[in-house]
Design an enzyme around this catalytic site. Structure first.
Site, mmCIF file in Angstrom:
data_model
loop_
_atom_site.group_PDB
_atom_site.id
_atom_site.type_symbol
_atom_site.label_atom_id
_atom_site.label_comp_id
_atom_site.label_asym_id
_atom_site.label_seq_id
_atom_site.Cartn_x
_atom_site.Cartn_y
_atom_site.Cartn_z
ATOM 1 N N TYR A 146 0.831 -1.203 0.000
ATOM 2 C CA TYR A 146 0.000 0.000 0.000
ATOM 3 C C TYR A 146 0.873 1.264 0.000
ATOM 4 O O TYR A 146 0.433 2.320 0.418
ATOM 5 C CB TYR A 146 -0.912 0.022 1.220
ATOM 6 N N LYS B 235 6.166 -13.980 3.451
ATOM 7 C CA LYS B 235 6.542 -14.778 2.279
ATOM 8 C C LYS B 235 8.015 -14.503 2.001
ATOM 9 O O LYS B 235 8.413 -14.121 0.886
ATOM 10 C CB LYS B 235 5.646 -14.396 1.083
ATOM 11 N N ASP C 167 0.763 -18.505 2.460
ATOM 12 C CA ASP C 167 -0.087 -19.521 1.817
ATOM 13 C C ASP C 167 -0.438 -20.643 2.802
ATOM 14 O O ASP C 167 -1.598 -21.055 2.917
ATOM 15 C CB ASP C 167 0.569 -20.075 0.536
ATOM 16 N N ASP D 273 -4.784 -7.575 5.024
ATOM 17 C CA ASP D 273 -6.056 -7.251 4.366
ATOM 18 C C ASP D 273 -6.762 -8.541 3.953
ATOM 19 O O ASP D 273 -7.949 -8.744 4.221
ATOM 20 C CB ASP D 273 -5.768 -6.371 3.139
ATOM 21 N N ASP E 264 -10.211 -10.741 5.910
ATOM 22 C CA ASP E 264 -11.485 -11.167 5.303
ATOM 23 C C ASP E 264 -11.667 -12.678 5.471
ATOM 24 O O ASP E 264 -12.772 -13.162 5.740
ATOM 25 C CB ASP E 264 -11.542 -10.815 3.804
HETATM 26 C C1 IPM Z 1 -9.976 -2.781 4.354
HETATM 27 C C2 IPM Z 1 -10.346 -2.416 2.938
HETATM 28 C C3 IPM Z 1 -9.423 -1.318 2.425
HETATM 29 C C4 IPM Z 1 -8.023 -1.878 2.428
HETATM 30 C C5 IPM Z 1 -9.805 -0.739 1.064
HETATM 31 C C6 IPM Z 1 -11.201 -0.191 1.063
HETATM 32 C C7 IPM Z 1 -8.837 0.309 0.580
HETATM 33 O O1 IPM Z 1 -10.330 -3.527 2.128
HETATM 34 O O2 IPM Z 1 -10.045 -1.910 5.221
HETATM 35 O O3 IPM Z 1 -9.627 -3.932 4.588
HETATM 36 O O4 IPM Z 1 -7.607 -2.501 1.458
HETATM 37 O O5 IPM Z 1 -7.334 -1.674 3.407
HETATM 38 MG MG MG Z 2 -10.025 -5.335 3.210
#
Ligand code: IPM
Ligand code: MG
Length: 383
Positions: free
Chosen positions: A141, A218, A251, A275, A279
């Site tokens: 990022y 990694k 992985d 990130d 999820d």
């Molecule tokens: C998160 C989101 C953000 C990220 C996006 C919206 C830029 O996916 O907060 O996890 O990638 O950090």
């Molecule tokens: Mg995210």
């Protein structure tokens, strides 16, 4: 702290629906604060050529912390195509408001707890309690990207491996940022209660009751960047013998999280890996509706559910507000309101366990405010 001032940023889509839900619960917790609304999101990109107007940055500068709903972000040609000609001519470029705030205020710890609340129909298994600490300011990022590599770069040794005409993103990893996120992880592990391994081999961890930090990387491929990350993490690990430490490839970690999520405790990792894993972990405990997050720096913090603006369900009042409500709990904790934070989490746990209120993501038919009202009622009763 005197009465805290909170920048209140509903943003786009379901962000604007889950914030009133979080507010209802904060009020029911008896928390007193000034909520100062701020402009952020897609509407401001379209009207003003930026999703984060300067006045909002000023608002953040003048408040104790911020609470954000969600901000829509779209990849480049799509974003520009929605601008009026006047702004397009000025060459406005979309850049994510959330990412700008994280970087501008140096909110280097992205804290993402994922807990399976007992009775949640979406749990992959009970007894999952994983906290991800994601480095929040650099890595993939970095924001240093080129659609076409500048010619000068080809003079550098090693660049002959990169095809001409490639687009590139720089993965920047510093010792400083790696060290401070590792410190945050070990500090969290050290201050938490000792682990009691669940009967029947629930959470093996270190096997001796110590908390466990897993550094995810990694480094076998990205030797330079993850080499720096691991060296810094190891250094901090050595200072914390009271905490267990292990390293895992990204992985393998993704696989292990699905195979045996209860073996994990605290995960520390770089920005993009965090990130993705956050999820993944959210889905282990019922999905994005149960995934709160905090972006924490030395002086400022921003709290937000991990989910996005969810245009597919926006405007229907059916988004699960639990992620936002748990994020509000993290805000209370950060502001020093430990008891209220704990009460809020107990209220969420009770409502989930009782199972009378279920939003569509939980297989039910009830809406955002019904869930929030049930949680607020528990809090008022003083659970
Ligand atoms: C998160 C989101 C953000 C990220 C996006 C919206 C830029 O996916 O907060 O996890 O990638 O950090
Ligand atoms: Mg995210």
């Amino acid at each position: 702290m005197a009465r805290p001032e909170i920048a209140w940023l509903p943003g786009d889509g379901i962000g604007a629906e889950v914030l009133p839900a979080a507010r209802l619960v904060l009020d029911a917790a008896g928390f007193q604060a000034d909520y100062l609304p701020g402009d952020i999101g897609w509407a401001f990109w379209r009207k003003e050529g930026t999703p984060l107007p300067d006045r909002t940055i000023e608002l953040l500068r003048s408040t104790d912390c911020a609470f954000l709903g969600a901000v829509t972000s779209k990849p480049d040609p799509d974003a520009r195509s929605e601008l009026p000609e006047r702004l397009r001519a000025k060459g406005a470029r979309y850049s994510s408001a959330v990412l700008r705030i994280r970087r501008m205020f140096d909110l280097y710890t992205c804290l993402r707890p994922c807990k399976s609340f007992p009775g949640n129909p979406g749990n992959m298994s009970e007894g999952i309690d994983i906290t991800i600490l994601r480095e929040n300011t650099e890595g993939m990022y970095s924001g240093a990207e080129w659609d076409k590599i500048p010619q000068e770069l080809y003079n550098i040794r090693g660049m002959e491996r990169v095809p001409r005409q490639a687009a590139i993103t720089i993965r920047a990893v510093t010792r400083k940022a790696s060290h401070r996120i590792a410190k945050a992880a070990f500090w969290r592990a050290g201050k938490g209660p000792r682990r009691v391994d669940a009967p029947g081999g629930g959470r093996p961890g270190t096997g001796d009751g110590r908390r466990l930090v897993t550094a995810v990387h990694k480094a076998n491929v990205m030797r330079a960047t993850d080499g720096v990350f691991l060296a810094a993490t190891r250094e901090v690990a050595l200072e914390h013998p009271e905490v267990g430490y292990e390293e895992m490839l990204i992985d393998a970690c993704a696989m292990q999280l699905v195979r045996d999520p209860r073996r994990f405790d605290i995960i520390v990792t770089t920005n993009l890996f965090g990130d993705i894993l956050s999820d993944l972990c959210a889905q282990l405990v019922g999905g994005m509706g149960f995934a709160p997050s905090a972006n924490i720096g030395e002086k400022y913090a921003m709290f937000e559910p991990s989910h996005g603006s969810a245009p597919d369900i926006a405007g229907q009042g059916v988004a699960n507000p639990v992620a936002a409500i748990l994020s509000a709990g993290m805000m209370l904790d950060w502001l020093g309101e430990k008891e209220r934070a704990a009460a809020l989490e107990r209220a969420v746990a009770e409502v989930i366990q009782e199972g009378r209120v279920r939003t569509p993501d939980m297989g039910g038919t009830m809406g955002t405010m019904a869930m929030a009202t049930a949680i607020a009622a528990k809090l008022r009763k003083g659970t």
